[in-house]
Write a protein that holds these residues in place. Structure first.
Motif, short mmCIF file in Angstrom:
data_model
loop_
_atom_site.label_atom_id
_atom_site.label_comp_id
_atom_site.label_asym_id
_atom_site.label_seq_id
_atom_site.Cartn_x
_atom_site.Cartn_y
_atom_site.Cartn_z
N SER A 27 29.62 -21.50 -0.18
CA SER A 27 28.39 -22.31 -0.04
C SER A 27 27.12 -21.48 -0.03
O SER A 27 26.10 -21.92 0.48
N ALA A 28 27.16 -20.28 -0.60
CA ALA A 28 25.98 -19.43 -0.70
C ALA A 28 25.80 -19.01 -2.16
O ALA A 28 26.77 -18.85 -2.90
N ALA A 29 24.55 -18.86 -2.57
CA ALA A 29 24.26 -18.39 -3.92
C ALA A 29 24.31 -16.86 -3.94
O ALA A 29 23.87 -16.20 -2.99
N TYR A 30 24.87 -16.29 -5.03
CA TYR A 30 24.89 -14.84 -5.16
C TYR A 30 24.93 -14.43 -6.63
O TYR A 30 25.46 -15.13 -7.47
N TRP A 31 24.31 -13.28 -6.90
CA TRP A 31 24.26 -12.73 -8.25
C TRP A 31 25.63 -12.17 -8.66
O TRP A 31 26.39 -11.72 -7.82
N THR A 32 25.87 -12.17 -9.97
CA THR A 32 26.95 -11.37 -10.52
C THR A 32 26.30 -10.17 -11.20
O THR A 32 25.08 -10.09 -11.31
N MET A 33 27.10 -9.24 -11.69
CA MET A 33 26.55 -8.11 -12.41
C MET A 33 26.45 -8.38 -13.91
O MET A 33 26.07 -7.52 -14.68
N SER A 34 26.78 -9.60 -14.34
CA SER A 34 26.88 -9.93 -15.76
C SER A 34 25.56 -10.43 -16.33
O SER A 34 25.01 -11.42 -15.84
N PRO A 35 25.07 -9.78 -17.38
CA PRO A 35 23.84 -10.26 -18.02
C PRO A 35 24.08 -11.55 -18.78
O PRO A 35 25.19 -11.82 -19.24
N TYR A 36 23.03 -12.34 -18.92
CA TYR A 36 23.11 -13.59 -19.68
C TYR A 36 22.22 -13.53 -20.92
O TYR A 36 22.66 -13.82 -22.02
N ASN A 37 20.96 -13.12 -20.73
CA ASN A 37 20.00 -13.16 -21.83
C ASN A 37 18.77 -12.36 -21.44
O ASN A 37 18.56 -12.07 -20.27
N PHE A 38 17.96 -12.02 -22.42
CA PHE A 38 16.66 -11.42 -22.14
C PHE A 38 15.61 -12.14 -22.96
O PHE A 38 15.69 -12.18 -24.18
N ASN A 39 14.69 -12.80 -22.26
CA ASN A 39 13.61 -13.54 -22.91
C ASN A 39 12.38 -13.44 -22.01
O ASN A 39 12.14 -14.29 -21.18
N PHE A 40 11.64 -12.36 -22.14
CA PHE A 40 10.51 -11.97 -21.29
C PHE A 40 11.00 -11.51 -19.92
O PHE A 40 10.52 -10.53 -19.40
N TYR A 41 11.93 -12.20 -19.32
CA TYR A 41 12.61 -11.77 -18.11
C TYR A 41 14.08 -11.50 -18.44
O TYR A 41 14.62 -12.06 -19.38
N ALA A 42 14.71 -10.69 -17.62
CA ALA A 42 16.16 -10.52 -17.73
C ALA A 42 16.84 -11.68 -17.01
O ALA A 42 16.48 -12.01 -15.89
N TYR A 43 17.77 -12.30 -17.67
CA TYR A 43 18.53 -13.40 -17.09
C TYR A 43 19.95 -12.92 -16.79
O TYR A 43 20.55 -12.22 -17.59
N ASN A 55 22.77 -19.46 -14.91
CA ASN A 55 21.96 -18.31 -15.28
C ASN A 55 20.54 -18.52 -14.78
O ASN A 55 20.06 -19.64 -14.68
N TYR A 56 19.90 -17.42 -14.42
CA TYR A 56 18.52 -17.49 -13.95
C TYR A 56 17.88 -16.14 -14.17
O TYR A 56 18.57 -15.12 -14.32
N ASP A 57 16.53 -16.13 -14.17
CA ASP A 57 15.87 -14.84 -14.36
C ASP A 57 15.93 -14.05 -13.06
O ASP A 57 16.06 -14.61 -11.97
N THR A 58 15.84 -12.77 -13.19
CA THR A 58 16.03 -11.88 -12.04
C THR A 58 14.78 -11.76 -11.18
O THR A 58 14.72 -10.90 -10.31
N ASN A 59 13.83 -12.64 -11.40
CA ASN A 59 12.59 -12.62 -10.65
C ASN A 59 12.70 -13.40 -9.34
O ASN A 59 11.71 -13.72 -8.72
N VAL A 60 13.90 -13.74 -8.93
CA VAL A 60 14.11 -14.49 -7.68
C VAL A 60 15.07 -13.71 -6.78
O VAL A 60 15.85 -12.88 -7.26
N THR A 61 15.02 -13.98 -5.52
CA THR A 61 15.89 -13.32 -4.55
C THR A 61 17.11 -14.20 -4.29
O THR A 61 16.98 -15.33 -3.84
N ILE A 62 18.28 -13.67 -4.60
CA ILE A 62 19.56 -14.34 -4.34
C ILE A 62 20.48 -13.26 -3.76
O ILE A 62 20.32 -12.08 -4.04
N GLY A 63 21.47 -13.67 -3.00
CA GLY A 63 22.39 -12.71 -2.39
C GLY A 63 23.27 -12.01 -3.43
O GLY A 63 23.21 -12.30 -4.62
N ILE A 64 24.07 -11.08 -2.96
CA ILE A 64 25.02 -10.37 -3.81
C ILE A 64 26.41 -10.46 -3.19
O ILE A 64 26.54 -10.76 -2.00
N ARG A 65 27.40 -10.20 -3.99
CA ARG A 65 28.80 -10.24 -3.51
C ARG A 65 29.50 -8.98 -3.99
O ARG A 65 29.94 -8.90 -5.13
#
Length: 92
Positions: A27-43, A55-65
Motif C-alpha cells: 500500500s505504498a508507492a515506490y520507484w523501480t530502477m527501470s526506465p520508461y521514457n525520456f521526454n524533457f524529463y526522465a520517466y 510510469n511517471y517523471d522523476t521530478n517527484v518524490t516517491i519511496g524506493i524498495r
C-alpha cells in the motif's frame, strides 16, 4: 540495488491494473530502477499504492524498495520475522 519493473511484474504487478494480492504489495508507492521514457524529463516505472505498475517523471518524490539477490545454491534459515530473522548459511 533497487527492484526492477520486471521483478514487480513477475511477482504479480500489472501495468495500469491494481493488485493488492501479491507479496510485493504494501500500500505504498515506490520507484523501480527501470526506465520508461525520456521526454524533457526522465520517466521511470514505479509501483502505485494500489499495487499497479505505472510510469511517471522523476521530478517527484516517491519511496524506493531495495532488494538483494542471492545465488540459488545459498541456503537460508529463519522465518523472516523479528524474532527469527533470515540468515544466510552459505554454499560450498
Amino acid at each position: 540495488g533497487l527492484i526492477s519493473a520486471d521483478e514487480v511484474a513477475f511477482a504479480g504487478g500489472v501495468f495500469n491494473s491494481s493488485n493488492s494480492s501479491y507479496y510485493l504489495y504494501n500500500s505504498a508507492a515506490y520507484w523501480t530502477m527501470s526506465p520508461y521514457n525520456f521526454n524533457f524529463y526522465a520517466y521511470m516505472f514505479f509501483v502505485r499504492s494500489i499495487g499497479d505498475l505505472k510510469n511517471y517523471d522523476t521530478n517527484v518524490t516517491i519511496g524506493i524498495r531495495p532488494v538483494i539477490n542471492i545465488r540459488a545454491d545459498v541456503a537460508l534459515t529463519g522465518s523472516g520475522t523479528v524474532l527469527d530473522p533470515f540468515k544466510v548459511v552459505g554454499a560450498d
